[in-house]
Design a protein around this motif. Structure first.
Motif, mmCIF file in Angstrom:
data_model
loop_
_atom_site.group_PDB
_atom_site.id
_atom_site.type_symbol
_atom_site.label_atom_id
_atom_site.label_comp_id
_atom_site.label_asym_id
_atom_site.label_seq_id
_atom_site.Cartn_x
_atom_site.Cartn_y
_atom_site.Cartn_z
ATOM 1 N N ASP A 85 10.385 13.530 -8.461
ATOM 2 C CA ASP A 85 10.393 12.223 -8.314
ATOM 3 C C ASP A 85 9.774 11.621 -6.865
ATOM 4 O OD1 ASP A 85 12.454 13.339 -7.013
ATOM 5 O OD2 ASP A 85 13.891 11.496 -7.000
ATOM 6 N N GLN A 86 9.627 12.659 -6.048
ATOM 7 C CA GLN A 86 9.142 12.142 -4.814
ATOM 8 C C GLN A 86 7.719 12.310 -4.363
ATOM 9 O OE1 GLN A 86 10.814 10.131 -2.574
ATOM 10 N NE2 GLN A 86 12.364 10.335 -3.995
ATOM 11 N N ILE A 87 6.951 12.872 -5.503
ATOM 12 C CA ILE A 87 5.601 13.142 -5.373
ATOM 13 C C ILE A 87 4.560 11.819 -5.634
ATOM 14 C CG2 ILE A 87 3.782 14.761 -6.060
ATOM 15 C CD1 ILE A 87 5.656 16.734 -6.603
ATOM 16 N N GLY A 88 4.158 11.551 -4.704
ATOM 17 C CA GLY A 88 3.058 10.525 -5.031
ATOM 18 C C GLY A 88 1.566 10.858 -5.153
ATOM 19 N N HIS A 89 1.197 11.924 -4.668
ATOM 20 C CA HIS A 89 -0.308 12.524 -4.678
ATOM 21 C C HIS A 89 -0.158 14.134 -4.334
ATOM 22 C CE1 HIS A 89 -4.442 11.681 -4.393
ATOM 23 N NE2 HIS A 89 -4.491 12.839 -3.270
ATOM 24 N N GLY A 103 -0.274 10.800 -11.516
ATOM 25 C CA GLY A 103 -0.774 10.579 -10.310
ATOM 26 C C GLY A 103 -1.954 11.107 -10.113
ATOM 27 N N ARG A 104 -2.673 11.158 -8.952
ATOM 28 C CA ARG A 104 -3.846 11.571 -8.621
ATOM 29 C C ARG A 104 -3.708 13.148 -8.449
ATOM 30 N NH1 ARG A 104 -5.878 6.407 -6.446
ATOM 31 N NH2 ARG A 104 -7.248 5.618 -7.956
ATOM 32 N N ILE A 105 -4.816 13.894 -8.788
ATOM 33 C CA ILE A 105 -4.897 15.281 -8.098
ATOM 34 C C ILE A 105 -6.221 15.195 -7.448
ATOM 35 C CG2 ILE A 105 -5.079 17.713 -8.678
ATOM 36 C CD1 ILE A 105 -3.468 17.447 -11.150
ATOM 37 N N ILE A 108 0.821 -1.227 -0.004
ATOM 38 C CA ILE A 108 0.021 0.072 0.104
ATOM 39 C C ILE A 108 0.904 1.182 0.142
ATOM 40 C CG2 ILE A 108 -0.020 0.345 2.421
ATOM 41 C CD1 ILE A 108 -3.279 0.894 1.987
ATOM 42 N N ASN A 109 0.422 2.250 -0.593
ATOM 43 C CA ASN A 109 1.333 3.633 -0.760
ATOM 44 C C ASN A 109 0.980 4.423 0.715
ATOM 45 O OD1 ASN A 109 2.166 2.909 -3.403
ATOM 46 N ND2 ASN A 109 0.157 3.627 -4.108
ATOM 47 N N ILE A 110 2.043 5.116 1.168
ATOM 48 C CA ILE A 110 1.983 5.910 2.307
ATOM 49 C C ILE A 110 2.275 7.263 1.623
ATOM 50 C CG2 ILE A 110 2.930 6.763 4.515
ATOM 51 C CD1 ILE A 110 3.023 3.594 5.279
ATOM 52 N N HIS A 111 1.663 8.249 1.960
ATOM 53 C CA HIS A 111 2.093 9.832 1.476
ATOM 54 C C HIS A 111 2.339 10.671 2.809
ATOM 55 C CE1 HIS A 111 -0.324 8.547 -2.113
ATOM 56 N NE2 HIS A 111 0.895 8.270 -2.462
ATOM 57 N N LEU A 112 3.457 11.081 2.673
ATOM 58 C CA LEU A 112 3.859 12.185 3.821
ATOM 59 C C LEU A 112 3.587 13.720 3.501
ATOM 60 C CD1 LEU A 112 5.503 12.539 6.699
ATOM 61 C CD2 LEU A 112 7.511 12.665 5.229
ATOM 62 N N GLU A 113 2.789 14.152 4.388
ATOM 63 C CA GLU A 113 2.280 15.567 3.865
ATOM 64 C C GLU A 113 2.814 16.694 4.801
ATOM 65 O OE1 GLU A 113 -1.994 17.815 2.686
ATOM 66 O OE2 GLU A 113 -2.087 16.129 4.294
ATOM 67 N N TYR A 145 2.031 16.447 -2.027
ATOM 68 C CA TYR A 145 2.471 17.831 -2.213
ATOM 69 C C TYR A 145 1.151 18.638 -2.273
ATOM 70 C CZ TYR A 145 4.262 22.147 -4.163
ATOM 71 O OH TYR A 145 4.781 23.491 -4.541
ATOM 72 N N ASP A 146 0.719 19.186 -1.181
ATOM 73 C CA ASP A 146 -0.263 20.077 -1.036
ATOM 74 C C ASP A 146 -0.005 21.626 -1.532
ATOM 75 O OD1 ASP A 146 -2.360 21.888 0.014
ATOM 76 O OD2 ASP A 146 -3.264 20.181 0.899
#
Length: 266
Positions: free
Chosen positions: A200-204, A237-239, A139-144, A179-180
């Protein structure tokens, strides 16, 4: 670029289970929301399946902080519960933060008693354990990172550089940053340069205009240039449209569609 609706901020005029179908009818590819603990997981999965819309993800941390070394074990244990919830509803990711957040997004404790070194090292150490868990469960984890000027005063993780360098050091294919654009416009600006540097580090990605956190076109961010940059970078990716409509969801969706249609024509 795949549009995703945050149904904790959009479609709030509708009952919860009707928001999935409304988002699908408006052309969104997926939905996301904030806290899974207060929701009926069986209803979420059924509503998404009936609407034929995907679930992108939700927050996975809640009451614990990455920057408190005493929280490592309970943080990872709760993340495991969040991953199980994600699997149950068919979500593809969970989002995590440096500090525990309250129900209104307020930072519960900013740890003035801990040094910057302790906070940073604790975050790195716990993130490594989170990454192993993500890989184990696929599963993907996104650090915000969050803004500290308006919504999340006292949050430790404030800048893209720290978040992206942290995930880059850990080097897990399942750990990227969220990335918000709204948060980072308030904290640091330089949106297009940041996208170039840390792509390259942006997942969402999250979208809202600033100030106000409303739909594109209501604030100072030039979203045509931002979407043009994402297209040039071949972002697939998703926006996630995590924004509060200036008037109502219908008008917000019109603005959202205007920008994504124009960006597709560039």
């Amino acid at each position: 670029m795949r549009p995703c609706a945050c149904i904790d901020t959009l479609y709030t005029e509708l009952p919860w289970e009707e928001r999935f179908r409304a988002a699908k009818q408006d052309g969104f590819e997926a939905v996301e929301f904030w806290d899974w603990r207060s929701r009926d997981l069986d209803l979420i999965r059924a509503s998404a399946e009936q609407a034929e819309i995907k679930i992108s993800g939700f927050n996975g941390d809640a009451d614990f902080s990455l920057i408190d070394p005493r929280h490592k074990q309970p943080y990872v244990a709760f993340l495991q519960q969040s991953i199980a919830a994600a699997k149950k509803v068919g979500a593809e990711s969970v989002t995590i933060h440096s500090n525990a957040l309250g129900s209104n997004g307020e930072v519960l404790h900013n740890y003035p008693e801990l040094s910057e070194t302790v906070k940073l090292c604790s975050m790195y150490d716990t993130l490594r354990a989170c990454a192993r868990l993500a890989e184990e469960h696929n599963i993907n984890i996104h650090l915000e990172a969050l803004n500290t000027t308006t919504d999340h005063v006292g949050n430790f993780l404030q800048h893209t550089q720290m978040a992206a360098e942290m995930t880059g050091l850990i080097q897990s294919p399942k750990l990227k940053i969220l990335y918000d654009i709204y948060h980072m416009q308030l904290n640091e600006g330089s949106i297009c340069d940041t996208l170039d540097k840390y792509y390259d580090q942006i997942g969402h990605i999250h979208v809202a205009d600033a100030p106000g956190r409303h739909e594109p076109g209501t604030g100072e961010i030039n979203y045509m240039n931002v979407f043009r940059k994402l297209k040039a970078l071949q972002y697939t990716g998703r926006i996630g449209y995590e924004l509060f409509p200036e008037s109502n969801t219908q008008q917000a969706v019109k603005a959202i569609k205007l920008y994504w249609n124009m960006s597709n024509e560039v």
